[in-house]
Design a protein around this motif. Structure first.
Motif, mmCIF file in Angstrom:
data_model
loop_
_atom_site.group_PDB
_atom_site.id
_atom_site.type_symbol
_atom_site.label_atom_id
_atom_site.label_comp_id
_atom_site.label_asym_id
_atom_site.label_seq_id
_atom_site.Cartn_x
_atom_site.Cartn_y
_atom_site.Cartn_z
ATOM 1 N N MET A 1 59.139 47.699 -0.135
ATOM 2 C CA MET A 1 58.969 47.214 -1.483
ATOM 3 C C MET A 1 60.259 46.559 -1.996
ATOM 4 N N VAL A 2 61.382 47.095 -1.595
ATOM 5 C CA VAL A 2 62.653 46.510 -2.024
ATOM 6 C C VAL A 2 62.761 45.080 -1.517
ATOM 7 N N ALA A 3 62.440 44.863 -0.244
ATOM 8 C CA ALA A 3 62.519 43.520 0.338
ATOM 9 C C ALA A 3 61.530 42.557 -0.303
ATOM 10 N N SER A 4 60.466 43.078 -0.893
ATOM 11 C CA SER A 4 59.451 42.235 -1.526
ATOM 12 C C SER A 4 59.735 41.967 -3.002
ATOM 13 N N GLY A 5 60.824 42.491 -3.531
ATOM 14 C CA GLY A 5 61.214 42.166 -4.897
ATOM 15 C C GLY A 5 61.077 43.292 -5.909
ATOM 16 N N LEU A 6 61.062 44.517 -5.455
ATOM 17 C CA LEU A 6 60.930 45.656 -6.367
ATOM 18 C C LEU A 6 61.975 45.634 -7.476
ATOM 19 N N TYR A 7 63.218 45.337 -7.119
ATOM 20 C CA TYR A 7 64.298 45.369 -8.107
ATOM 21 C C TYR A 7 64.241 44.210 -9.092
ATOM 22 N N LYS A 8 63.554 43.127 -8.733
ATOM 23 C CA LYS A 8 63.366 42.040 -9.692
ATOM 24 C C LYS A 8 62.441 42.478 -10.813
ATOM 25 N N LEU A 9 61.412 43.246 -10.457
ATOM 26 C CA LEU A 9 60.447 43.714 -11.445
ATOM 27 C C LEU A 9 60.930 44.968 -12.162
ATOM 28 N N PHE A 10 61.586 45.843 -11.429
ATOM 29 C CA PHE A 10 62.070 47.106 -11.984
ATOM 30 C C PHE A 10 63.542 47.297 -11.626
ATOM 31 N N PRO A 11 64.455 46.581 -12.281
ATOM 32 C CA PRO A 11 65.875 46.707 -11.946
ATOM 33 C C PRO A 11 66.404 48.128 -12.170
ATOM 34 N N GLU A 12 65.716 48.900 -12.982
ATOM 35 C CA GLU A 12 66.138 50.277 -13.259
ATOM 36 C C GLU A 12 66.082 51.142 -11.998
ATOM 37 N N PHE A 13 65.275 50.754 -11.023
ATOM 38 C CA PHE A 13 65.157 51.529 -9.790
ATOM 39 C C PHE A 13 66.381 51.397 -8.891
ATOM 40 N N LYS A 14 67.278 50.449 -9.192
ATOM 41 C CA LYS A 14 68.501 50.286 -8.395
ATOM 42 C C LYS A 14 69.444 51.466 -8.567
ATOM 43 N N ASP A 15 69.355 52.142 -9.701
ATOM 44 C CA ASP A 15 70.259 53.237 -10.026
ATOM 45 C C ASP A 15 70.102 54.372 -9.011
ATOM 46 N N PRO A 16 71.112 54.601 -8.153
ATOM 47 C CA PRO A 16 70.995 55.662 -7.144
ATOM 48 C C PRO A 16 70.927 57.053 -7.772
ATOM 49 N N GLY A 17 71.415 57.198 -8.992
ATOM 50 C CA GLY A 17 71.341 58.485 -9.671
ATOM 51 C C GLY A 17 69.912 58.897 -9.994
ATOM 52 N N GLU A 43 59.054 38.101 -13.776
ATOM 53 C CA GLU A 43 58.401 39.397 -13.588
ATOM 54 C C GLU A 43 56.951 39.226 -13.145
ATOM 55 N N VAL A 44 56.267 38.240 -13.708
ATOM 56 C CA VAL A 44 54.890 37.973 -13.302
ATOM 57 C C VAL A 44 54.860 37.575 -11.827
ATOM 58 N N GLY A 45 55.748 36.656 -11.438
ATOM 59 C CA GLY A 45 55.811 36.254 -10.033
ATOM 60 C C GLY A 45 56.190 37.395 -9.108
ATOM 61 N N SER A 46 57.142 38.217 -9.539
ATOM 62 C CA SER A 46 57.570 39.365 -8.723
ATOM 63 C C SER A 46 56.448 40.377 -8.563
ATOM 64 N N SER A 47 55.684 40.597 -9.620
ATOM 65 C CA SER A 47 54.570 41.552 -9.530
ATOM 66 C C SER A 47 53.525 41.053 -8.535
ATOM 67 N N LEU A 48 53.257 39.760 -8.539
ATOM 68 C CA LEU A 48 52.294 39.199 -7.586
ATOM 69 C C LEU A 48 52.829 39.263 -6.153
ATOM 70 N N GLN A 49 54.126 39.002 -5.977
ATOM 71 C CA GLN A 49 54.726 39.085 -4.639
ATOM 72 C C GLN A 49 54.670 40.515 -4.106
ATOM 73 N N LEU A 50 55.025 41.481 -4.932
ATOM 74 C CA LEU A 50 54.943 42.888 -4.523
ATOM 75 C C LEU A 50 53.507 43.263 -4.177
ATOM 76 N N ALA A 51 52.579 42.855 -5.012
ATOM 77 C CA ALA A 51 51.176 43.188 -4.792
ATOM 78 C C ALA A 51 50.671 42.618 -3.472
ATOM 79 N N LYS A 52 51.031 41.362 -3.219
ATOM 80 C CA LYS A 52 50.535 40.684 -2.018
ATOM 81 C C LYS A 52 51.135 41.263 -0.743
ATOM 82 N N THR A 53 52.420 41.583 -0.749
ATOM 83 C CA THR A 53 53.079 42.041 0.475
ATOM 84 C C THR A 53 53.007 43.550 0.695
ATOM 85 N N CYS A 54 52.915 44.324 -0.368
ATOM 86 C CA CYS A 54 52.976 45.781 -0.221
ATOM 87 C C CYS A 54 51.629 46.484 -0.381
#
Length: 132
Positions: A1-17, A43-54
């Motif tokens: 999911m990260v490679a498919s753009g997870l952090y573009k849609l949810f940058p908050e997930f980058k936080d290792p904490g 975000e719309v494009g990233s959501s579609l990319q994540l949906a299609k690849t993951c």
């Protein structure tokens, strides 16, 4: 999911904490995402990319809308629907998703073709509205 753009849609997930004490992190994210706002075109494009690849095997428009509904969104072309009383305690994002499902059914055609990505972006942009 990260490679498919997870952090573009949810940058908050980058936080290792966030991987530690994840119940507290879920509470923080729900609070952070509770403010209603329009998604960006990215975000719309990233959501579609994540949906299609993951989420292969699922309709990409449905999955993209589900991902966008994890954050509170202003809906331009859909209303939050009143759910049956058995659903009364469902989170806001479930109620929002139900409104989006109804509106998507009204806006999309049957089947998917080569213009699917562009068509899906247009549908999501109409329903959620988009800020540039």
């Amino acid at each position: 999911m990260v490679a498919s753009g997870l952090y573009k849609l949810f940058p908050e997930f980058k936080d290792p904490g966030g991987q530690l004490q994840w119940t507290n992190r879920v509470k923080e994210l729900r609070q952070l995402w509770s403010e209603s706002r329009l998604p960006t075109q990215e975000e719309v494009g990233s959501s579609l990319q994540l949906a299609k690849t993951c989420f292969q095997g699922f309709n990409s428009l449905d999955m993209a809308a589900l991902l966008l509904c994890l954050k509170n969104r202003e809906l331009e072309g859909a209303e939050i629907v009143e759910l049956p009383s058995s659903w009364a305690y469902q989170p806001r994002e479930v109620q929002q998703r139900m409104g989006v499902i109804g509106e998507m059914g009204a806006q999309r055609g049957e089947g998917e073709d080569e213009g699917e990505q562009h068509q899906n972006e247009e549908i999501l942009s109409r329903i959620f509205g988009v800020v540039n």
